[in-house]
Design a protein around this motif. Structure first.
Motif, short mmCIF file in Angstrom:
data_model
loop_
_atom_site.label_atom_id
_atom_site.label_comp_id
_atom_site.label_asym_id
_atom_site.label_seq_id
_atom_site.Cartn_x
_atom_site.Cartn_y
_atom_site.Cartn_z
N TRP B 85 -1.67 4.51 -3.34
CA TRP B 85 -0.83 3.69 -2.47
C TRP B 85 -0.38 4.50 -1.24
O TRP B 85 -0.41 4.01 -0.12
CB TRP B 85 0.39 3.20 -3.27
CG TRP B 85 1.37 2.45 -2.47
CD1 TRP B 85 1.27 1.16 -2.02
CD2 TRP B 85 2.64 2.93 -2.01
NE1 TRP B 85 2.38 0.81 -1.30
CE2 TRP B 85 3.24 1.88 -1.29
CE3 TRP B 85 3.32 4.13 -2.13
CZ2 TRP B 85 4.50 1.99 -0.69
CZ3 TRP B 85 4.57 4.25 -1.54
CH2 TRP B 85 5.15 3.20 -0.83
N ALA B 88 -3.24 4.83 1.13
CA ALA B 88 -3.52 3.59 1.85
C ALA B 88 -2.48 3.33 2.93
O ALA B 88 -2.75 2.70 3.94
CB ALA B 88 -3.57 2.42 0.86
N ASN B 89 -1.26 3.82 2.70
CA ASN B 89 -0.17 3.51 3.63
C ASN B 89 -0.04 4.52 4.77
O ASN B 89 0.90 4.42 5.55
CB ASN B 89 1.15 3.43 2.88
CG ASN B 89 1.41 2.02 2.40
OD1 ASN B 89 1.80 1.16 3.16
ND2 ASN B 89 1.12 1.78 1.13
N ARG B 91 -0.48 5.27 7.94
CA ARG B 91 -0.84 4.59 9.19
C ARG B 91 0.08 5.12 10.27
O ARG B 91 1.17 5.59 9.95
CB ARG B 91 -0.60 3.08 9.06
CG ARG B 91 -1.41 2.40 8.01
CD ARG B 91 -0.68 1.14 7.54
NE ARG B 91 -0.37 0.26 8.64
CZ ARG B 91 -1.06 -0.83 8.95
NH1 ARG B 91 -2.11 -1.16 8.23
NH2 ARG B 91 -0.71 -1.61 9.94
N PRO B 92 -0.31 5.05 11.51
CA PRO B 92 0.60 5.50 12.57
C PRO B 92 1.92 4.77 12.48
O PRO B 92 1.94 3.55 12.31
CB PRO B 92 -0.15 5.13 13.86
CG PRO B 92 -1.57 5.04 13.46
CD PRO B 92 -1.61 4.60 12.03
N GLY B 93 2.99 5.50 12.56
CA GLY B 93 4.32 4.87 12.54
C GLY B 93 4.99 4.92 11.18
O GLY B 93 6.16 4.58 11.07
N VAL B 94 4.27 5.31 10.15
CA VAL B 94 4.88 5.31 8.82
C VAL B 94 5.87 6.48 8.73
O VAL B 94 5.67 7.55 9.31
CB VAL B 94 3.79 5.39 7.72
CG1 VAL B 94 3.17 6.77 7.65
CG2 VAL B 94 4.38 5.01 6.37
N ARG B 95 6.99 6.21 8.04
CA ARG B 95 7.99 7.27 7.86
C ARG B 95 7.88 7.80 6.43
O ARG B 95 7.48 7.07 5.53
CB ARG B 95 9.41 6.72 8.06
CG ARG B 95 9.64 6.05 9.39
CD ARG B 95 11.05 5.49 9.45
NE ARG B 95 11.36 4.67 8.28
CZ ARG B 95 12.59 4.47 7.81
NH1 ARG B 95 13.62 5.02 8.40
NH2 ARG B 95 12.78 3.71 6.75
N GLU B 97 10.21 8.27 4.39
CA GLU B 97 11.08 7.50 3.48
C GLU B 97 10.39 6.26 2.95
O GLU B 97 10.70 5.79 1.87
CB GLU B 97 12.36 7.04 4.20
CG GLU B 97 13.27 8.14 4.66
CD GLU B 97 12.98 8.55 6.08
OE1 GLU B 97 13.64 8.05 6.98
OE2 GLU B 97 12.07 9.37 6.29
N ASP B 98 9.47 5.70 3.77
CA ASP B 98 8.79 4.48 3.34
C ASP B 98 7.69 4.76 2.33
O ASP B 98 7.08 3.84 1.80
CB ASP B 98 8.22 3.75 4.55
CG ASP B 98 9.32 3.28 5.48
OD1 ASP B 98 10.47 3.17 5.01
OD2 ASP B 98 9.04 3.05 6.67
N LEU B 99 7.44 6.04 2.06
CA LEU B 99 6.45 6.40 1.05
C LEU B 99 7.15 6.86 -0.22
O LEU B 99 6.58 7.61 -1.03
CB LEU B 99 5.54 7.50 1.59
CG LEU B 99 4.73 7.12 2.83
CD1 LEU B 99 3.90 8.28 3.30
CD2 LEU B 99 3.82 5.93 2.52
N GLU B 100 8.39 6.47 -0.38
CA GLU B 100 9.17 6.91 -1.53
C GLU B 100 8.53 6.47 -2.84
O GLU B 100 7.98 5.37 -2.95
CB GLU B 100 10.57 6.29 -1.42
CG GLU B 100 11.49 6.74 -2.51
CD GLU B 100 12.85 6.08 -2.44
OE1 GLU B 100 13.23 5.60 -1.36
OE2 GLU B 100 13.52 6.04 -3.49
N ARG B 102 8.94 4.92 -6.12
CA ARG B 102 9.99 4.06 -6.65
C ARG B 102 9.90 3.92 -8.16
O ARG B 102 10.89 3.65 -8.82
CB ARG B 102 9.91 2.69 -5.97
CG ARG B 102 10.32 2.77 -4.49
CD ARG B 102 10.01 1.47 -3.76
NE ARG B 102 10.47 0.32 -4.49
CZ ARG B 102 9.74 -0.78 -4.69
NH1 ARG B 102 8.52 -0.87 -4.19
NH2 ARG B 102 10.22 -1.77 -5.38
N ARG B 103 8.73 4.05 -8.70
CA ARG B 103 8.58 3.88 -10.16
C ARG B 103 9.22 5.03 -10.91
O ARG B 103 9.00 6.19 -10.55
CB ARG B 103 7.09 3.87 -10.52
CG ARG B 103 6.41 2.56 -10.38
CD ARG B 103 5.07 2.67 -11.09
NE ARG B 103 5.00 1.67 -12.12
CZ ARG B 103 4.19 0.59 -12.04
NH1 ARG B 103 3.38 0.45 -11.01
NH2 ARG B 103 4.18 -0.29 -12.98
N PRO B 104 9.98 4.75 -11.95
CA PRO B 104 10.61 5.83 -12.72
C PRO B 104 9.59 6.82 -13.30
O PRO B 104 9.84 8.03 -13.31
CB PRO B 104 11.34 5.11 -13.84
CG PRO B 104 11.47 3.70 -13.40
CD PRO B 104 10.39 3.42 -12.43
#
Lengths: 236, 399
Positions: B85, B88-89, B91-95, B97-100, B102-104
């Motif tokens: 994931w 795949a994510n 991409r230009p502009g991704v931070r 924090e947005d790649l955190e 999340r699953r325990p």
């Protein structure tokens, strides 16, 4: 020390103070990694009874002439059907997904919008695509909690500095208002495109009618549309 | 103007911590650590040998890094999904924090691998990415995007700097429980040696006063009628300060003045100067500000006692009869000073002092007026303003 030095000192002081000053935080965040408008199949989730919060129930009961125990499910169902109609008509969303509870989405997480504003969202796990039968929609509008009530302010609910402060209720509510936490979800990459909290309010006219609630919800959904930059040509 | 700039710079330095910008956490560099490369379907080809060679070249302090392909993580289904994931994510502009994660389960895996450095390289030919997980963080410790075919070149700059051994569980726990340095070390005892210079400006003398015939002066109430009323000064101070609050110090200061003599009535004298030596003890009360770690400002209010000695020195003209051998021997008076100042202290060691004050010296009464052919000793009362600037060295003990 000349006036110039004084000016420099004052400028430095102003700089120091502006650092402490509060910045007006926006109520929605767009993901810079998704600059383009969503294309492809758009789906939306339904508003489950657990997502609907009614504030000031007594007034609804009194004006709408519904039994106290019926007012929550009745209004939840009504708002949900309004949402469905709006999504189909204005977003061209063909696919209707069940509510977050029925989809078994993870428990809600607090996500920072900006500054001190955090909203509770329920996003699918990375790697899990939402699907409806055979269709895998490209973009999903995830509907989070919807609050219907009087004199509501998004900031006083979701800004953590203001959220737990007690304010004396006014003599009489002045506005009918509604808040909706939403996420525009990229179902292909399992990443948000935008999320935030939309708000709408209208002067309260007693007795309250279903028509007023419908009109308010319509404005609320248009605010979602404005914040998410979905079809920006539609003006609320 | 320079002073103004200095003041502005000081004001800015004080202002910056309040408007501090969020900064990337520094990457902890461990010796003999494990480096693993996460592989996904579209990840770039980087071999462990290549990575280890690069690391050793970048920083010999890393010891013996062990590099491997993260095989066990690939078999860990939730983690592998997460890695896919993330890839795949990118991409230009991704931070970051947005790649955190999340699953325990994924968070748990990352926490278990907290000492390891997990790399994910991805390239699409035009743009390349480097993602680094470390220290059990849920979000990537580093997310770098470069133009070109590979982000491998970004590895070396990340691992520059001093390294430390991987902490044990006990060390981690101790570090976690350790209070912040400022609160842990509440009571410093500072021994401080300051050397500097300053300027004295006296008040109360008469502009036109002159010493006539070695002995007579129209107004002898103020020493400034005998000597010029301003002078640079040099001082040295050694003191001890307790808890950034109370201090005592001994001070030695020296200044030199010209005698205001009338050359017509004192024909034998070419040059007549007076050295003023002062020995003092001073007590101060103050407050310690710590605007940022390792920077302290101690403003203070000071009361000083001064013991002052004047020593005159004359150079005579050749061929003119000296009226006396020495004008006056040591003259001692005592006095006091009241001052406001501030010490700046960097890294507990280096400092600077700025002080402004008022001091007064006088003898209580002249019980032994000297009479006769020898010149009277000069008048003793002085009132003066002074300013000092000094540089200091500090030795700190913790109580």
């Amino acid at each position: 020390m000349g006036t110039r030095a004084l000016r420099i000192l004052l400028a430095a002081l102003a700089l120091a103070l502006s650092g402490c000053a509060e910045k007006a935080a926006r109520l929605h965040r767009a993901n810079d990694a998704f600059p383009d408008s969503p294309a492809g199949t758009i789906a939306f989730t339904s508003l489950g009874p657990g997502d609907f919060i009614l504030d000031g129930r007594d007034l609804f009961v009194e004006d709408l002439k519904i039994y106290s125990e019926d007012v929550h499910p009745a209004l939840a169902a009504r708002v949900d059907s309004l949402l469905g109609k709006w999504a189909e008509e204005n977003l061209g969303a063909k696919v209707r997904l069940p509510s977050a509870d029925s989809l078994g989405l993870p428990e809600s997480e607090k996500r920072r919008v900006e500054g001190r504003v955090f909203v509770p969202v329920r996003w699918p796990w990375p790697g899990d695509s939402l699907r409806s039968g055979e269709t895998v929609p490209d973009v999903v509008l995830l509907v989070g909690e919807l609050t219907l009530g009087f004199d509501l302010q998004a900031r006083s609910l979701y800004d953590y500095e203001l959220a737990n402060t007690y304010t004396e209720p006014g003599e009489k509510p002045e506005t009918l208002s509604a808040l909706l936490v939403w996420t525009l979800w990229d179902n292909r990459l399992q990443q948000y495109r935008a999320y935030g909290v939309a708000q709408a309010s209208a002067p309260l006219v007693r007795p309250l009618s279903f028509g007023a609630i419908d009109a308010l919800c319509k404005r609320l959904f248009l605010d979602v549309q404005r914040q998410s930059r979905l079809y920006p040509e539609i003006e609320p | 103007m320079n002073r103004a700039l200095l003041l502005a710079a000081l004001a800015l330095a004080l202002a910056l911590p309040s408007g501090a910008v969020a900064k990337e956490r520094p990457l902890a560099l461990y010796r003999d650590a494990r480096f693993e490369i996460l592989q996904t379907a579209d990840s770039a080809e980087v071999s462990p040998e290549e990575l280890c060679a690069e690391l050793k070249k970048a920083n010999p302090d890393l010891g013996r890094p062990r590099c491997a392909v993260a095989g066990s993580l690939r078999r860990n289904v939730p983690f592998n999904d997460y890695a896919l994931w993330v890839a795949a994510n990118l991409r230009p502009g991704v931070r970051a924090e947005d790649l955190e994660a999340r699953r325990p389960e994924v968070r748990k895996t990352l926490e278990e691998r907290r000492d390891d450095y997990l790399f994910l390289f991805k390239s699409d030919g035009k743009e390349s990415w480097l993602v680094l997980f470390h220290d059990g963080e849920r979000i990537p410790a580093r997310l770098l995007r470069v133009r070109g075919e590979s982000a491998f070149g970004e590895v070396a700059p990340l691992f520059q700097g001093p390294t430390s051994p991987i902490p044990t569980e006990q060390e981690r726990e101790a570090a976690r429980r350790e209070p912040e340095a400022f609160y842990r070390d509440q009571l410093p005892l500072d021994f401080r040696l300051t050397v500097g210079s300053g300027y004295i400006q006296g008040f109360g003398g008469h502009e036109s006063a002159q010493v006539e015939h070695y002995t007579q002066n129209r107004d002898s109430a103020s020493a400034w009628d005998w000597i010029t009323d301003s002078s640079p000064l040099v001082f040295a101070e050694y003191g001890v300060e307790y808890a950034r609050f109370l201090g005592i110090a001994a001070v030695l200061q020296w200044s030199r003045y010209d005698m205001k003599f009338n050359p017509e009535t004192n024909p034998a004298i070419r040059d007549w100067t007076v050295d003023r030596w002062e020995f003092g003890a001073r007590a101060r009360i103050g407050y310690g500000f710590v605007p940022r770690p390792k920077v302290e400002i101690h403003p203070y209010l000071l009361l000083g006692f001064l013991y002052t000695v004047y020593d005159a020195e004359i150079s005579w003209k050749k061929g003119v009869k000296k009226p006396f051998d020495s004008p006056f021997s040591l003259v001692a008076v005592s006095g006091g000073s009241l001052a406001l100042g501030a010490d700046l202290l960097l890294k507990d060691r280096y400092g600077a002092k700025l002080e402004c004050g008022l001091s007064r010296r006088a003898r209580k009464s002249r019980t032994d007026p000297e009479v006769g052919p020898l010149p009277d000793r000069p008048a003793e009362a002085t009132l003066e303003l002074y300013a000092l600037f000094g540089l200091s060295l500090n030795w700190r003990r913790w109580l």
